[in-house]
Structures are given as C-alpha cells and as structure tokens.
Write a protein that holds these residues in place. Structure first.
Motif, PDB file in Angstrom:
ATOM      1  N   LEU A   9       1.010  -1.068   0.122  1.00  0.00           N
ATOM      2  CA  LEU A   9      -0.124   0.027   0.174  1.00  0.00           C
ATOM      3  C   LEU A   9       0.943   1.117  -0.073  1.00  0.00           C
ATOM      4  O   LEU A   9       0.733   2.104  -0.766  1.00  0.00           O
ATOM      5  CB  LEU A   9      -0.892  -0.007   1.156  1.00  0.00           C
ATOM      6  CG  LEU A   9      -2.063   0.811   1.340  1.00  0.00           C
ATOM      7  CD1 LEU A   9      -3.151   0.628   0.065  1.00  0.00           C
ATOM      8  CD2 LEU A   9      -2.707   0.885   2.531  1.00  0.00           C
ATOM      9  N   ALA A  77      -8.787   1.577   8.850  1.00  0.00           N
ATOM     10  CA  ALA A  77      -9.552   0.288   8.594  1.00  0.00           C
ATOM     11  C   ALA A  77     -10.835   0.141   9.454  1.00  0.00           C
ATOM     12  O   ALA A  77     -11.617  -0.409   9.319  1.00  0.00           O
ATOM     13  CB  ALA A  77      -8.693  -0.840   8.647  1.00  0.00           C
ATOM     14  N   ASP A  79     -13.911   1.390  11.173  1.00  0.00           N
ATOM     15  CA  ASP A  79     -15.035   2.038  10.482  1.00  0.00           C
ATOM     16  C   ASP A  79     -15.765   2.756  11.582  1.00  0.00           C
ATOM     17  O   ASP A  79     -16.764   3.493  11.154  1.00  0.00           O
ATOM     18  CB  ASP A  79     -16.042   1.075   9.689  1.00  0.00           C
ATOM     19  CG  ASP A  79     -16.655   1.743   8.537  1.00  0.00           C
ATOM     20  OD1 ASP A  79     -16.260   2.991   8.262  1.00  0.00           O
ATOM     21  OD2 ASP A  79     -17.693   1.004   8.282  1.00  0.00           O
ATOM     22  N   LYS A  98     -10.377   2.573   4.944  1.00  0.00           N
ATOM     23  CA  LYS A  98      -9.922   1.659   4.028  1.00  0.00           C
ATOM     24  C   LYS A  98     -11.055   0.716   3.763  1.00  0.00           C
ATOM     25  O   LYS A  98     -11.784   0.627   4.726  1.00  0.00           O
ATOM     26  CB  LYS A  98      -8.861   1.057   4.727  1.00  0.00           C
ATOM     27  CG  LYS A  98      -7.473   1.495   4.830  1.00  0.00           C
ATOM     28  CD  LYS A  98      -6.561   0.708   5.263  1.00  0.00           C
ATOM     29  CE  LYS A  98      -5.254   1.238   5.701  1.00  0.00           C
ATOM     30  NZ  LYS A  98      -4.339   0.390   6.673  1.00  0.00           N
ATOM     31  N   PRO A  99     -11.210   0.195   2.564  1.00  0.00           N
ATOM     32  CA  PRO A  99     -10.363   0.381   1.500  1.00  0.00           C
ATOM     33  C   PRO A  99     -10.699   1.807   0.766  1.00  0.00           C
ATOM     34  O   PRO A  99     -12.001   2.051   0.618  1.00  0.00           O
ATOM     35  CB  PRO A  99     -10.719  -0.721   0.411  1.00  0.00           C
ATOM     36  CG  PRO A  99     -12.104  -0.939   0.893  1.00  0.00           C
ATOM     37  CD  PRO A  99     -12.222  -0.745   2.293  1.00  0.00           C
ATOM     38  N   PHE A 100      -9.929   2.611   0.358  1.00  0.00           N
ATOM     39  CA  PHE A 100     -10.358   3.988  -0.263  1.00  0.00           C
ATOM     40  C   PHE A 100      -9.647   3.845  -1.669  1.00  0.00           C
ATOM     41  O   PHE A 100      -9.008   3.260  -2.130  1.00  0.00           O
ATOM     42  CB  PHE A 100      -9.477   5.042   0.444  1.00  0.00           C
ATOM     43  CG  PHE A 100      -8.030   4.640   0.625  1.00  0.00           C
ATOM     44  CD1 PHE A 100      -7.223   5.243  -0.418  1.00  0.00           C
ATOM     45  CD2 PHE A 100      -7.544   4.117   1.872  1.00  0.00           C
ATOM     46  CE1 PHE A 100      -5.835   4.821  -0.342  1.00  0.00           C
ATOM     47  CE2 PHE A 100      -6.155   3.930   1.749  1.00  0.00           C
ATOM     48  CZ  PHE A 100      -5.282   4.219   0.813  1.00  0.00           C
ATOM     49  N   HIS A 101     -10.411   4.743  -2.389  1.00  0.00           N
ATOM     50  CA  HIS A 101     -10.026   5.044  -3.878  1.00  0.00           C
ATOM     51  C   HIS A 101      -8.843   6.104  -3.742  1.00  0.00           C
ATOM     52  O   HIS A 101      -8.796   7.082  -2.995  1.00  0.00           O
ATOM     53  CB  HIS A 101     -11.108   5.477  -4.638  1.00  0.00           C
ATOM     54  CG  HIS A 101     -12.381   4.730  -4.655  1.00  0.00           C
ATOM     55  ND1 HIS A 101     -12.177   3.569  -5.577  1.00  0.00           N
ATOM     56  CD2 HIS A 101     -13.283   4.602  -3.935  1.00  0.00           C
ATOM     57  CE1 HIS A 101     -13.622   3.090  -5.334  1.00  0.00           C
ATOM     58  NE2 HIS A 101     -13.973   3.673  -4.444  1.00  0.00           N
ATOM     59  N   LYS A 102      -7.884   5.810  -4.504  1.00  0.00           N
ATOM     60  CA  LYS A 102      -6.695   6.890  -4.453  1.00  0.00           C
ATOM     61  C   LYS A 102      -7.126   8.114  -5.112  1.00  0.00           C
ATOM     62  O   LYS A 102      -6.686   9.071  -4.505  1.00  0.00           O
ATOM     63  CB  LYS A 102      -5.421   6.267  -5.247  1.00  0.00           C
ATOM     64  CG  LYS A 102      -4.715   5.461  -4.421  1.00  0.00           C
ATOM     65  CD  LYS A 102      -3.406   5.140  -5.311  1.00  0.00           C
ATOM     66  CE  LYS A 102      -3.920   4.132  -6.264  1.00  0.00           C
ATOM     67  NZ  LYS A 102      -2.657   3.469  -7.255  1.00  0.00           N
ATOM     68  N   GLU A 169     -17.756   3.843  -8.925  1.00  0.00           N
ATOM     69  CA  GLU A 169     -17.817   3.909  -7.764  1.00  0.00           C
ATOM     70  C   GLU A 169     -17.300   4.942  -6.787  1.00  0.00           C
ATOM     71  O   GLU A 169     -17.931   5.361  -5.868  1.00  0.00           O
ATOM     72  CB  GLU A 169     -17.366   2.554  -7.119  1.00  0.00           C
ATOM     73  CG  GLU A 169     -18.090   1.205  -7.300  1.00  0.00           C
ATOM     74  CD  GLU A 169     -18.068   0.739  -8.840  1.00  0.00           C
ATOM     75  OE1 GLU A 169     -17.128   1.583  -9.631  1.00  0.00           O
ATOM     76  OE2 GLU A 169     -18.334  -0.273  -9.163  1.00  0.00           O
ATOM     77  N   SER A 170     -16.118   5.190  -7.295  1.00  0.00           N
ATOM     78  CA  SER A 170     -15.153   6.389  -6.544  1.00  0.00           C
ATOM     79  C   SER A 170     -15.951   7.599  -6.679  1.00  0.00           C
ATOM     80  O   SER A 170     -16.117   8.418  -5.818  1.00  0.00           O
ATOM     81  CB  SER A 170     -13.975   6.468  -7.037  1.00  0.00           C
ATOM     82  OG  SER A 170     -13.747   6.749  -8.453  1.00  0.00           O
ATOM     83  N   GLU A 173     -19.048   7.477  -4.553  1.00  0.00           N
ATOM     84  CA  GLU A 173     -18.675   7.544  -3.036  1.00  0.00           C
ATOM     85  C   GLU A 173     -18.337   9.045  -2.731  1.00  0.00           C
ATOM     86  O   GLU A 173     -18.681   9.461  -1.491  1.00  0.00           O
ATOM     87  CB  GLU A 173     -17.481   6.498  -2.762  1.00  0.00           C
ATOM     88  CG  GLU A 173     -17.909   5.479  -1.913  1.00  0.00           C
ATOM     89  CD  GLU A 173     -16.775   4.451  -1.599  1.00  0.00           C
ATOM     90  OE1 GLU A 173     -16.773   3.356  -2.063  1.00  0.00           O
ATOM     91  OE2 GLU A 173     -15.822   4.994  -0.879  1.00  0.00           O
TER      92      GLU A 173
END
Lengths: 222, 431
Positions: A9, A77, A79, A98-102, A169-170, A173
């Motif tokens: 990561l 991680a 939540d 996490k998990p995240f979109h960059k 999705e990103s 979100e």
C-alpha cells in the motif's frame, strides 16, 4: 509523509503522489514516524491508525502538541464512528477509511493542502476552465456556468484527478458518501456527467470528460 | 395441537411419590400385621381347643356317658358311625349372644372327630374370640390414622420448606434468566449447603465461561477478519484501478478487470457491514440522545433523490415534527440508510415509497413482489430477495440497531406492500 505498515500500500500510494508531483516520505512504524516528524517538517501526514507498534492516535497527539501546523489525514480500517470523531477532535484534518480510492485520497489531500498549507489558494484553472474554490463557482472563457452542487463537486473531483480513471464507484462515493450503497447501480452518475459536459460545451469549452470501458470516467488533458 | 402437560414443582413431586410409597408400605405392613394377628389368635385358640379336646377324650374314655355334655357350651359331642376319610378340623367364626353378659360376641367354632376305644365321635367346640378380634381390628385402627397424620405433616413440611430449601435454586435460575452474553455474572453470592445446587452453580459458572470465551473468540475473529481484510482490499482495488487506467485494454480485458473490481468492492462492503454489526452488538455506540426524526429523514431523502428519480419513484411522507427516538444519532443514520436502501431496492419501478412517523412509530413501506420466505426471516443475515446482488446484511443491521436501542422492528407484507414498522418498546416487553 505516509505512515502505514503495509509495504504494498505504501508503494502504491507513494508512487501515486510522486507522480502528482509531491515529495513523499514514508514510515512503517510509529517509532519511525516519530523520529521523522521530529527531524523534518512536513506539510501533511497521512496516518494509519493500526500500526504494529502502537496506535496512530498517539502520534497525532504528539504532533498536535509540538507541530500543530502540520496537516493530518487519518487512514483507518476501523469504520467506527467514535474513532473518526476522536481523530477529528484530536486535531486531524480529515479521515478516510480503507479500502479507499486513490482518487478520493488525492482529492482530500488536495483540499487539505489548499486549506491549510497554500493558505487558501482560491483559484484552480485548467485551460479555459476556472474554478473559484471559495465561491464554488466555475467559469469557462470567463463565462460563469450555473452548476448544481453535485456538478461542481464532480468537476472538482475530475480536475483534481485529471488523466486518471475515476470509477463510477469512486465518483459515487465521493459525491454521495455513505448513501451510495443504497443505489442499485450508478447510472445516475451519467446524468451528472452529461449535464456537466453540456454546460461546459454550451460555454464553448472543450469536452474533456471521457467514458472509460463503461467503468468510469477520465478527465483527459491532451 | 399438543396437550401441554402440567408442570409440578420438584418438592411436590417428591412428596407425591413419597406419600405413594409410604401408603403402599403401610398397606403391606398392615396386611402382614393382620396375618400375624390371625395366626397368633389361631394359635391361642388352638391351644385352648387342644386342652379341651384332651379333657373330652379323658372323659369319654372313663365315663362313656354323653349326657354330661348335653346343653353345655363346653362341647357338643355326638356318636357317629364313622369318621369321614381324610378329615381336617374346620373352623367357623360366628357372632352369638353371650349367656352371661347378654352381649354379642364373636365365637370360634371348631368341628372335629375323635376316636376313643374304637368308638367315633363328632365334637363341636365353641370359644369366645372377641378380644382377639378386637386386636385384629386395632391394626387398621392404628395404621390408617398414622398414615393420614404423616401425610398431613409432610404436606405442611413441603409448604414450609420448599421456600427455604429451594431458595438458592431460585436465585440461580433468576441469575441464569438475566444472563446476557458478554456480561458473565458470578454466582459466588448465592450460598447453598445443598450439594446439587452447589454443583449446578459450578457447572453454570463453567458453562458461562465457556460461552463467553467462545463468543469473544468469535467476535475477535470477525473483528480481525473484517479489519485486516481492508488493507489488502485497498491494494487490490488500487491495482485494478491502475490497470483500468491503461488506455490500450481490449474490451474483454476491461470486462474482466471490471468484474474483479466489482467483487472487491463487494468484499469490502461485506467486511464493513460485518464489522458494523459486531460494533453494534458490542454496544460501541453509546452517544444516546433524543433525536427528532423529521429533519434527519428529510436530509436522507435529499441525499437519495437521484436514486429515487432513477427508479422513477415517488416519495410520500407524513412526518410528525414531534416524533423522536432515544438513540445514538450514528445508529439512527445507519438504520434509516438501510431502510431506505431496502425500499429503493425492492420498490417496483415507478411506484411510491411511503414514510410515516408519529404516535410513537415510524413506518416505511414500498410496493413489491410477494416475498418468498417467512416474514421474520427477512431480518436474518444473508437473506436476500430473488436475484438480488446484495449483501443481505442491511436488515440484519437494522434489526440489531433496534435491539440495542430498545426499539421493535417488524415486517409485514400488506396489500402488495412491504411494510416495516419501528416502535418504541414498552417497558415490560423485555422478555
């Protein structure tokens, strides 16, 4: 600086931000992070909370005492709401789970740095498109567009992540947050993209937004 | 319909069997006593008859005159031709009036044959047996009242002692009934000198420990799983995103990557949902306050209006501005999100979602197809509608939230609509 114990990561995120033109340092443990924070001065620390030798919140506490000017983005991680709240109360500028979109991380880093480090740089321009980040207004060839809040956020997200694929999705979100898992599909994003394209186009702007394999969109600069 | 068998307390049962057993043994001993008495009586009488027979024999040998015995109560003797073959003396008891006292008495009559000097005689002797009979009756007169007295005493003792003896047992039961997982309670304060109860106490404590340790292990496992999954998922997600970013993918490659990406997202959602369930279960949401629901619902509706429009749905709301719940606001948020998600997902295109609050309840409903399972199962984990690609955890989370927040959630399929009702629990509906 990125404080995170998972090497893969770390590589990913570091490569990403170096590409973006940032100078990135990394620390894998709390101890290492403490040492680096003590020696160097950073604009932003991306801090994972679950470190092998302790809780990232400890470092946050120290930094708030010694270097309150450094921006902190919590990466977790966990939540749990209370961890988020606790982190923000202790002075973190933002958090991402996490998990995240960059792309999402990138947008958040941009906005934190803009707020905290650049002393509030107010304008973001890309060719004919100019965004006033304070007023949340967009002009194309000096002609103001009437964008909805979502369209504005979408455009900013795209420009922050230009030349990268933004999956539906990103985007979803980013714009709808936790509500997004209420959606069956993300087709409604298309409406926003369509409107945005139309509004920029009407003002004479170029169509920079490309659809990618039906998976998402990319703000293409060339 | 199965008949429900009546349940009795242990002591009552013990008492019942004890009394039954006592009654049987009393009856048996009475019978034995009576037999003994009979035999004893017979022996005494037989001795006296033998004495008399001896004298009669003596008289018959010397006097040969039977007149002496005429009209005598002593014995009645008659000369007979022969003695019936294989004759045994016979006895009969009769009631006769005593010559002297004029009172009815029981007499025993013995009939026998004698042979003296080659002559045969039939001899009938009677002897008063009243006293002996009285003795025999006394056996019953004593046994019955003693039994009744014993039974009464036992009943009283049962009544008095059941409270005292079973007290520790009741307290152990009470403790068991109030047991909540994750909150083991020691039974040390329950003192008992009864072996069985002490054993029960120990066993219960041990069982409780075992349940607790299993539970915590499972919990830790779930937590770790969902937690530790997130970092690798982050990496997979980022790598797939990076792959898609390449411009020169074939459409087949793109489709495959897209599938990987979507499944990763699904996994990550699953991890988060399970984690959330555990957190709610652990009561990690304790910021309990009175929250007015109307503005929160309005806010949610605002945020999902695109999704509502996508399915051409209409939202019909009837919100009581006064309606409020005592709940952690974070949990209320998650609860509403899950209920809206469910309504959005299962509402028929172009139909109407209805939300009503007021009079202590909150009702969500949407039209949709008849469910293919029992209505209570809808809250089970991983129960999902036909052909739906969902986690099937949303309503399980909703239910869990209601459970920890003292709310009642119920589901019904009414007139073609899926109806969820959330009500404040009454104070005594805990069991």
């Amino acid at each position: 600086m990125l404080v995170e114990d998972n090497a893969e990561l770390v590589d990913d995120v570091t490569a990403f931000f170096r590409e973006e033109g940032y100078v990135m340092e990394t620390a894998f443990t709390l101890q290492e992070a403490r040492e680096k924070v003590g020696v160097y001065s950073y604009d932003l620390v991306i801090l994972d909370l679950g470190l092998p030798d302790g809780d990232g919140l400890e470092l946050l506490e120290d930094m708030q005492r010694d270097q309150p000017q450094v921006a902190v983005l919590i990466l977790t991680a966990r939540d749990a709401l209370d961890v988020k709240v606790q982190g923000l109360e202790q002075g973190a500028d933002d958090y991402i789970t996490k998990p995240f979109h960059k792309a999402e991380l990138n947008a958040r880093v941009h906005s934190i740095l803009r707020r905290k480090v650049a002393g509030g740089r107010q304008k973001l321009t890309f060719n004919e498109i100019a965004l006033d980040l304070n007023e949340k207004k967009v002009t194309v060839y000096d002609q103001e567009l009437s964008l909805t809040r979502k369209e504005y956020d979408l455009l900013l997200f795209l420009i922050y992540n230009k030349d990268r694929l933004l999956t539906k999705e990103s985007i979803a979100e980013h714009l709808w947050g936790d509500h997004i898992d209420q959606a069956d599909n993300f087709d409604f994003i298309y409406n926003h993209i369509k409107n945005l394209r139309r509004k920029i186009g009407q003002a004479g702007g170029h169509n920079y937004i490309r659809s990618m394999y039906g998976m998402g969109y990319k703000f293409v600069t060339e | 319909m199965k008949m429900r068998k009546r349940k009795f307390s242990l002591l009552t049962k013990v008492l019942f069997y004890y009394l039954l057993f006592t009654l049987v043994s009393f009856v048996i001993s009475a019978i034995i006593l009576q037999r003994e008495a009979n035999e004893h009586m017979h022996n005494i009488l037989e001795k006296r008859f033998a004495h008399r027979e001896h004298r009669i024999e003596h008289i018959l040998e010397h006097e040969k005159n039977l007149d002496k015995f005429r009209h005598s109560s002593y014995a009645n003797i008659k000369r007979v031709a022969s003695v019936p073959p294989r004759f045994e003396p016979t006895y009969t008891d009769t009631v006769m009036v005593n010559e002297y006292t004029q009172r009815e008495n029981v007499y025993r009559k013995k009939t026998t044959y004698m042979t003296v000097d080659g002559r045969h005689y039939k001899v009938v002797m009677t002897k008063e047996a009243d006293e002996l009979y009285r003795f025999k009756d006394d056996v019953y007169h004593i046994v019955l009242p003693v039994f009744l007295l014993l039974a009464m005493a036992l009943l009283v003792a049962n009544y008095v002692f059941s409270g005292y003896l079973l007290e520790p047992f009741r307290r152990i039961l009470k403790q068991m009934a109030s047991y909540k997982i994750g909150r083991a309670a020691s039974l040390k304060h329950i003192k008992t000198s009864t072996q069985e109860f002490d054993r029960l106490k120990q066993l219960y404590e041990r069982m409780q420990q075992r349940i607790e340790s299993d539970y915590f292990q499972l919990k830790e496992y779930t937590e770790n799983m969902s937690h530790e999954l997130q970092t690798p998922l982050s990496i997979i997600q980022n790598k797939t995103e990076a792959l898609i970013s390449h411009n020169n993918l074939t459409s087949e490659q793109a489709t495959q990557i897209k599938a990987i990406y979507e499944e990763t997202q699904q996994l990550s959602r699953l991890g988060r949902a399970l984690n959330l369930l555990t957190q709610i279960e652990n009561q990690e949401f304790q910021n309990i306050q009175t929250v007015t629901t109307a503005p929160v619902i309005e806010d949610h509706l605002q945020k999902i209006h695109e999704m509502v429009e996508m399915k051409e749905l209409t939202v019909e709301k009837e919100l009581d501005p006064e309606h409020a719940l005592t709940i952690d606001p974070g949990l209320l948020d998650i609860l509403l999100r899950n209920l809206f998600k469910n309504a959005l997902r299962y509402a028929t295109r172009g139909s109407t979602i209805r939300i009503e609050t007021g009079r202590g309840r909150m009702v969500f409903s949407n039209p949709g197809a008849q469910p293919n399972f029992e209505s209570e199962q809808i809250f089970d984990r991983f129960s999902r509608g036909r052909g739906q690609k969902t986690l099937g955890l949303g309503l399980a989370i909703a239910k869990k939230i209601c459970q920890v927040s003292g709310l009642d959630i119920s589901y019904a399929y009414e007139e073609g609509r899926h109806v969820f009702r959330i009500e404040e629990k009454g104070p005594d509906s805990d069991l």
